[in-house]
Write an enzyme that holds these catalytic residues in place. Structure first.
Site, PDB file in Angstrom:
ATOM      1  CG  ASN A  10      63.042  46.660  64.269  1.00 35.83           C
ATOM      2  OD1 ASN A  10      64.228  46.989  64.403  1.00 35.83           O
ATOM      3  ND2 ASN A  10      62.637  45.863  63.288  1.00 35.83           N
ATOM      4  CD1 TRP A  11      63.719  53.054  67.047  1.00 34.52           C
ATOM      5  CD2 TRP A  11      65.693  53.920  67.667  1.00 34.52           C
ATOM      6  NE1 TRP A  11      63.468  54.124  67.871  1.00 34.52           N
ATOM      7  CE2 TRP A  11      64.653  54.676  68.265  1.00 34.52           C
ATOM      8  CE3 TRP A  11      67.014  54.276  67.924  1.00 34.52           C
ATOM      9  CZ2 TRP A  11      64.910  55.774  69.094  1.00 34.52           C
ATOM     10  CZ3 TRP A  11      67.271  55.365  68.757  1.00 34.52           C
ATOM     11  CH2 TRP A  11      66.226  56.108  69.325  1.00 34.52           C
ATOM     12  CE  LYS A  12      61.890  47.941  60.431  1.00 36.99           C
ATOM     13  NZ  LYS A  12      61.078  47.671  59.291  1.00 36.99           N
ATOM     14  CG  HIS A 100      62.977  42.162  61.074  1.00 39.17           C
ATOM     15  ND1 HIS A 100      62.965  42.599  59.776  1.00 39.17           N
ATOM     16  CD2 HIS A 100      62.017  42.867  61.730  1.00 39.17           C
ATOM     17  CE1 HIS A 100      62.038  43.538  59.654  1.00 39.17           C
ATOM     18  NE2 HIS A 100      61.445  43.726  60.825  1.00 39.17           N
ATOM     19  CD  GLU A 102      63.349  45.485  57.407  1.00 42.87           C
ATOM     20  OE1 GLU A 102      64.087  45.885  58.319  1.00 42.87           O
ATOM     21  OE2 GLU A 102      62.230  45.993  57.166  1.00 42.87           O
ATOM     22  CD  GLU A 170      57.682  42.495  62.383  1.00 42.65           C
ATOM     23  OE1 GLU A 170      57.397  43.617  62.752  1.00 42.65           O
ATOM     24  OE2 GLU A 170      58.795  42.193  61.939  1.00 42.65           O
ATOM     25  N   GLY A 176      56.266  48.453  56.700  1.00 46.77           N
ATOM     26  CA  GLY A 176      56.636  49.701  56.044  1.00 46.77           C
ATOM     27  C   GLY A 176      55.738  50.120  54.898  1.00 46.77           C
ATOM     28  CB  SER A 212      52.076  49.435  58.581  1.00 46.30           C
ATOM     29  OG  SER A 212      52.906  49.365  57.454  1.00 46.30           O
ATOM     30  N   GLY A 233      58.078  49.671  63.963  1.00 51.28           N
ATOM     31  CA  GLY A 233      59.265  50.148  63.259  1.00 51.28           C
ATOM     32  C   GLY A 233      59.231  51.660  63.093  1.00 51.28           C
ATOM     33  N   GLY A 234      58.802  52.108  61.924  1.00 52.63           N
ATOM     34  CA  GLY A 234      58.818  53.531  61.570  1.00 52.63           C
ATOM     35  C   GLY A 234      58.258  54.448  62.653  1.00 52.63           C
TER      36      GLY A 234
END
Ligand code: PGA
Length: 251
Positions: A10-12, A100, A102, A170, A176, A212, A233-234
């Site tokens: 997930n590159w967001k 998601h 966010e 999640e 994150g 994470s 993600g990150g």
């Protein structure tokens, strides 16, 4: 160990056209590793580079997905700023993240998420449906209650589409933050989710974990027997980290 694992990136709100080579590098890595042929790798990237990736990158192993679709009931029309599932289908996009935290934080309601699932699946797009509780609910031991509610509300009108959904648990407090839940907690939680989906919706669900995930904790996370993969993600932004996660997982 379940053979067909999902490694979903997930590159967001990250990624410029120059970053697409990260995905090509990962595709090359997977092509060379035959023993990884059972792995599903999907990169969910921003709309701005989605078309470029689907048209220009000649990927063999990695699939490309979106991070959202419009909830409108129509394919084209007066909905400024929205991208319909039909438009994604036109690009041959086969996956999208929905729900998601966010996006929920920015206003997505359960009702809208439910509508989005319907529109995506009708257009042949598989959904990666995110669910998860916040820290307050976790501390109050209300995690499963919250997740059950999210599942109930987003699935009740989508019963005929359930086979096209990958579920991503999640915990919001883990996204994150570098903090991941204990394995025993996750094992138990995955069991509860799978049981619930089996009893309530009669499906053998694919459930992945997100929050994470990194090369540092994958050795721990890979011991969760019921987990069918990861939403990353990150650590998906740099090919080295993403490849490290896969290497350590299969080591
Ligand atoms: P993270 O993000 O791996 O950076 O915690 C996961 C996600 O939000 O899907």
């Amino acid at each position: 160990m379940h053979s067909k694992k999902y490694f979903i990136a997930n590159w967001k709100m990250n990624g410029l056209k120059g970053d697409l080579n990260q995905i090509s590098i990962i595709d090359n890595f997977l092509k060379k590793k035959n023993k990884l042929s059972a792995l599903n790798c999907i990169f969910c990237i921003p709309y701005t580079i989605l078309g470029l990736a689907l048209i220009n990158l000649k990927l063999k192993k990695v699939k490309i997905g979106a991070q959202d679709v419009s909830n409108e009931a129509f394919d084209f029309g007066p909905s400024t700023g929205q991208i319909s599932s039909k438009m994604l289908k036109d690009l041959n996009c086969k996956f999208t993240i929905l729900g998601h935290s966010e996006k929920r934080f920015n206003g997505d309601t359960e009702h809208q998420i439910s509508q989005k699932i319907g529109m995506a699946v009708k257009n042949n797009i598989k959904v990666i449906l995110c669910v998860g509780e916040n820290l307050k609910d976790y501390k109050k031991k209300k995690s499963f209650y919250k997740v059950k509610k999210q599942l109930q509300l987003s699935l009740k009108k989508n019963k005929k589409y359930l086979k096209n959904i990958i579920f991503a648990y999640e915990p919001i407090w883990s996204i994150g933050t570098g903090i991941i839940p204990e394995n025993s907690y996750l094992n138990n939680f995955f069991l509860k989710i799978k049981k619930y989906l089996k009893n309530e919706f009669k499906i053998k669900a694919t459930v992945i974990y997100g929050g994470s995930v990194s090369p540092k904790n994958i050795n721990e996370l890979k011991n969760i027997d019921l987990c069918d993969g990861f939403l990353i993600g990150g650590a998906s932004l740099k090919h080295k980290n993403f490849i490290d996660i896969i290497k350590k997982y299969y080591n």
